[in-house]
Design an enzyme around this catalytic site. Sequence first.
Site, mmCIF file in Angstrom:
data_model
loop_
_atom_site.group_PDB
_atom_site.id
_atom_site.type_symbol
_atom_site.label_atom_id
_atom_site.label_comp_id
_atom_site.label_asym_id
_atom_site.label_seq_id
_atom_site.Cartn_x
_atom_site.Cartn_y
_atom_site.Cartn_z
ATOM 1 N N CYS A 289 0.485 -1.011 0.417
ATOM 2 C CA CYS A 289 0.142 -0.128 -0.088
ATOM 3 C C CYS A 289 0.624 0.936 -0.076
ATOM 4 C CB CYS A 289 -0.815 0.112 1.135
ATOM 5 S SG CYS A 289 -1.517 -1.735 1.385
ATOM 6 N N HIS A 340 -5.069 -1.491 -5.857
ATOM 7 C CA HIS A 340 -5.317 -0.190 -5.044
ATOM 8 C C HIS A 340 -6.528 0.916 -5.882
ATOM 9 C CE1 HIS A 340 -2.042 -1.617 -2.267
ATOM 10 N NE2 HIS A 340 -2.896 -1.512 -1.302
ATOM 11 N N LYS A 420 -14.984 -3.847 5.198
ATOM 12 C CA LYS A 420 -14.397 -5.460 4.171
ATOM 13 C C LYS A 420 -15.200 -6.342 4.144
ATOM 14 C CE LYS A 420 -12.452 -8.650 7.404
ATOM 15 N NZ LYS A 420 -10.944 -9.260 6.987
#
Length: 593
Positions: A289, A340, A420
């Site tokens: 990330c 992402h 999530k």
Amino acid sequence: MDEAGKAFSICRRDIMADEAKLEKIRHSMAHVMAEAVLEIFPDAQIAIGPAIDNGFYYDFDLPRSLNEQDLEDITARMKAIIRSNKEFKRSVISRDEAKEMFKDQKYKLELIDAIDEGSEISIYNQGGFTDLCRGPHVESTKELNADAFKLLSVAGAYWRGKETNPMLQRIYGTAWLNPKDLRLYLDHLADIEKRDHRKLGKELDLFSLHEEAGPGLVYWHPRGARIRQAIENFWREEHYKNGYEMIYTPHVGKSWLWETSGHLGFYKESMYPKMEMDNMDYYVKPMNCPFHIMIYQNSKKSYRDLPCRWAELGTVYRYEKAGALHGLMRVRGFTQDDAHIFCTPDQMDAEIMEVLRFSLYMLHSFGFDDIHAYISTKPEKSVGEQEKWDAATEALKRAVEKEGISYDVDEGGGAFYGPKIDLKIKDAIGREWQLSTVQFDFNLPERFKLTFVDKDGSEKRPYMIHRALLGSIERFFGVLIEHYAGAFPPWLSPDQVAVIPVAESANDYACGIEKRLRLDGFRAKSDLSSDRMNAKIRKAQQMKIPYMLIIGEKEMENGTVSVRYRNGKQDNGLTYEEFASALKAKIDSKEQL
RNA sequence: GCCCUUGUAGCUCAGUCGGUAGAGCACCACCAUGGUAAGGUGGGGGUCGCCGGUUCAAAUCCGGCCGAGGGCUCCA
């Protein structure tokens, strides 16, 4: 699904109706086992013995460790107890009576103390044995089948699961309505063992692990690498088709990066320790990330640039505890099929829908059709505004509902940085594996102060969505090996075709066929060893190669090939073109042979 | 970390009562040229996980360490 898997799942379906009865049977079996153990060890301290999935267990504190022979003795005694047709009699007693009755059983006394003042205390007696127990049980041991249970193993287990408590010996058993169901279950266990990816990885020469070179680090052998390439090529193609861009990022980063991301604060224990260089500390990445964020920040972003969908097969290293490592399923170095998505709040809904649709498409492509979703919502400790959490959680729910897949909600089960969805698939024999995960991240955009310039010229915070479809390539590979039991569909098979000359005189012709197949893009290998044809077929069969081309006098004369399939079927006298186009169709369809 | 099981050739495993190691597969060589799951003969290969102890003698017995597998989260 293969035969054993099918048989077991049919058996499971039938059993659903008998679930309540089975639970009574299993729980009663635990009591019968306790009685048998007490016959052998009259001074044994007994702990608890519940029914569990597929069976039961009971924990004992014994003067010595149990061995195989003990299990046999216990089994024999259990059979005798069952056949003696004892009734299970329930009675309610007072706390004092209970304490008196179990005065020599310290674990039972602890349990009695743990029972609420108001609730009644019940005991069950089956003749030679009385246990403190809530029930329920069968009426009589008549309802138990002496030939439908099996003691499976002895394992250490802490009293009440606490490390500081004494270690007890737990005997696990399985119990069923009848011997046939027991047989099916035992076959199922044997099937699981045969499919073990660690075993197949060795037999099929797919990968290895080398403890002396570092535990939990995977070495992909040529045959495993072929499969990985097939997976990755497909993955990249589909990502481009679905609007993603590929990026590559470094494997190490300075402490600034990990301090800013917060990983050094809350994730340090799972990171490999620092490497010092020129008075600076570098860390191997446990996640991709922060690197993707660096690319985002490289230039000022407009709402017109969004969404950014950036994907990378990013290799990360995490220091998993030694006891947690397991083949390919839990490793220390692995490659995430990471991406992402940076988007505006307006785009978020559509992006989530799309990610979920894409995930399902990918999973279906690998032969996984039974998929269940788990949505995890805001935990007590979290970052990000409530409205964002609500919007994101709603978007996740809308997406699963739109796709019509079943889901459970784990309230408060999300990570601190966002809600999530996890997708779990069922494999060929009904086991669940978690693969895909789609996570919102309200933390990193804040920490790195990510912005985009909106229509009105103001700077706003983008949404950041983190997702992996296959999870990690290593783990996914492990699941695939077990799912297919090593017999991969042709598009994934490391060797698609084995060319087998009947005798040396056919070697040249065989080599020609092999070369032609390779030039046409197939993975083919001819076997020119001095083995007899039978042995060559056997070897190809053991390596689970889907197609064998048998080449001898006949084929050379007619200019044809004879095909033997992995499943034993046969097609003789095909022209090369006929075979090649059939093979190509099979590969393109991604079907199993 | 703790409990149980386990560690012998590249792989799968045997090795009884202590007498310094065996098989099959794989590998190498030679012979055989074979039509749908193992052709034959011969050969090479092991400091028996590591360290220490007992003993004339240890793969084997004892102690310690290391690794692997299963379990320790289904709750009277």
